[in-house]
Structure formats: structure tokens, C-alpha cells
Design a protein around this motif. Structure first.
Motif, PDB file in Angstrom:
ATOM      1  N   PRO A  95       0.812  -1.233   0.000  1.00  0.00           N
ATOM      2  CA  PRO A  95       0.000   0.000   0.000  1.00  0.00           C
ATOM      3  C   PRO A  95       0.838   1.273   0.000  1.00  0.00           C
ATOM      4  O   PRO A  95       0.368   2.304  -0.449  1.00  0.00           O
ATOM      5  N   ARG A  96       2.098   1.185   0.462  1.00  0.00           N
ATOM      6  CA  ARG A  96       2.952   2.377   0.405  1.00  0.00           C
ATOM      7  C   ARG A  96       3.162   2.813  -1.036  1.00  0.00           C
ATOM      8  O   ARG A  96       3.304   4.005  -1.315  1.00  0.00           O
ATOM      9  N   PHE A  97       3.175   1.849  -1.945  1.00  0.00           N
ATOM     10  CA  PHE A  97       3.414   2.153  -3.351  1.00  0.00           C
ATOM     11  C   PHE A  97       2.113   2.311  -4.132  1.00  0.00           C
ATOM     12  O   PHE A  97       2.051   3.074  -5.083  1.00  0.00           O
ATOM     13  N   GLN A  98       1.073   1.595  -3.767  1.00  0.00           N
ATOM     14  CA  GLN A  98      -0.155   1.593  -4.562  1.00  0.00           C
ATOM     15  C   GLN A  98      -1.093   2.757  -4.225  1.00  0.00           C
ATOM     16  O   GLN A  98      -1.781   3.265  -5.099  1.00  0.00           O
ATOM     17  N   CYS A  99      -1.147   3.172  -2.974  1.00  0.00           N
ATOM     18  CA  CYS A  99      -2.078   4.224  -2.557  1.00  0.00           C
ATOM     19  C   CYS A  99      -1.429   5.596  -2.693  1.00  0.00           C
ATOM     20  O   CYS A  99      -0.240   5.759  -2.448  1.00  0.00           O
ATOM     21  N   SER A 100      -2.229   6.582  -3.053  1.00  0.00           N
ATOM     22  CA  SER A 100      -1.706   7.933  -3.244  1.00  0.00           C
ATOM     23  C   SER A 100      -1.441   8.612  -1.910  1.00  0.00           C
ATOM     24  O   SER A 100      -1.771   8.082  -0.837  1.00  0.00           O
ATOM     25  N   LEU A 101      -0.886   9.794  -1.991  1.00  0.00           N
ATOM     26  CA  LEU A 101      -0.600  10.571  -0.772  1.00  0.00           C
ATOM     27  C   LEU A 101      -1.853  10.842   0.047  1.00  0.00           C
ATOM     28  O   LEU A 101      -1.798  10.949   1.256  1.00  0.00           O
ATOM     29  N   TRP A 102      -2.981  10.936  -0.609  1.00  0.00           N
ATOM     30  CA  TRP A 102      -4.200  11.388   0.040  1.00  0.00           C
ATOM     31  C   TRP A 102      -5.133  10.261   0.453  1.00  0.00           C
ATOM     32  O   TRP A 102      -6.253  10.516   0.861  1.00  0.00           O
ATOM     33  N   HIS A 103      -4.695   9.005   0.386  1.00  0.00           N
ATOM     34  CA  HIS A 103      -5.613   7.893   0.646  1.00  0.00           C
ATOM     35  C   HIS A 103      -6.089   7.831   2.096  1.00  0.00           C
ATOM     36  O   HIS A 103      -7.133   7.245   2.369  1.00  0.00           O
ATOM     37  N   LEU A 104      -5.380   8.435   3.039  1.00  0.00           N
ATOM     38  CA  LEU A 104      -5.811   8.401   4.438  1.00  0.00           C
ATOM     39  C   LEU A 104      -6.851   9.475   4.771  1.00  0.00           C
ATOM     40  O   LEU A 104      -7.472   9.438   5.812  1.00  0.00           O
ATOM     41  N   TYR A 105      -7.028  10.421   3.872  1.00  0.00           N
ATOM     42  CA  TYR A 105      -7.961  11.509   4.114  1.00  0.00           C
ATOM     43  C   TYR A 105      -9.310  11.187   3.488  1.00  0.00           C
ATOM     44  O   TYR A 105      -9.385  10.810   2.326  1.00  0.00           O
ATOM     45  N   PRO A 106     -10.393  11.339   4.252  1.00  0.00           N
ATOM     46  CA  PRO A 106     -11.711  11.035   3.681  1.00  0.00           C
ATOM     47  C   PRO A 106     -12.092  12.053   2.624  1.00  0.00           C
ATOM     48  O   PRO A 106     -11.665  13.204   2.648  1.00  0.00           O
TER      49      PRO A 106
END
Length: 107
Positions: A95-106
Motif C-alpha cells: 500500500p505504500r506504493f499503490q495508494c496515493s498521498l491522500w488515501h488516508l484523508y476522507p
């Protein structure tokens, strides 16, 4: 009346021995059979992906993975960097590579 009691009066003082020489408390030993990847190589790849996330010309990156965004940009003829595709394909489940910078923000 005597002196005021402290909570520490109820517990014995335990002195801890120092660990063996060369052993640091905060470090964990790598598991057997596990080869850690050099951090500078991972960091360089993650920096490339962060730059891709911040590049507005490939469209919005919230709500989708980096690979989905790369494919969408390719379909729209926006010519996303092929290096990003290679990095994403070499780390398919991370997930460090697949998810964007903003994936933790709703959204």
C-alpha cells in the motif's frame, strides 16, 4: 501524623541491567530469511510516486489507486511517466506504493 505517602512507596525499586554490548533497545533484528531492501532505493521510488501524485496534469488522484490513475491518464492520452508504471508493477501488494498521498484523508 507521619509523612504523606506516595504511590511509589507501594512498589519496590527494580534496577534494570544493561543489555549486551552492541545491542540497542529500539532496534529489532530482521527475521531469518528476510532480505531488507535498501531504504534509499525504496525512498527514491516513493519520491517518484509522490511527484506523480502532485502532478495535476494527470488528473485528480483522490479516491483511486496510483495504478488506476496512471491507466486513466494513459487512456486519455496524457502520457504519464513509464517509470511510475514500472515501480507500481514491481510492488503490486504494497500500500505504500499503490495508494496515493491522500488515501488516508476522507473525501
Amino acid at each position: 501524623m507521619g509523612r504523606k505517602r506516595l504511590i511509589t512507596d507501594s512498589y519496590p525499586v527494580v534496577k534494570r541491567r544493561e543489555g549486551p554490548a552492541g545491542h540497542s533497545k529500539g532496534e529489532l533484528a530482521p527475521e531469518l530469511g528476510e532480505e531488507p531492501q535498501p531504504p534509499e532505493e525504496d525512498e527514491a521510488e516513493l519520491q517518484l510516486l509522490r511527484q506523480f501524485d502532485l502532478a495535476w496534469q494527470y488528473g485528480p488522484c483522490t479516491g483511486i489507486t496510483r495504478l488506476q490513475r496512471w491507466c486513466r491518464a494513459k487512456q486519455l492520452g496524457l502520457e504519464p511517466p513509464p517509470e511510475v508504471w514500472q515501480v507500481l508493477k514491481t510492488h503490486p501488494g504494497d500500500p505504500r506504493f499503490q495508494c496515493s498521498l491522500w488515501h488516508l484523508y476522507p473525501l
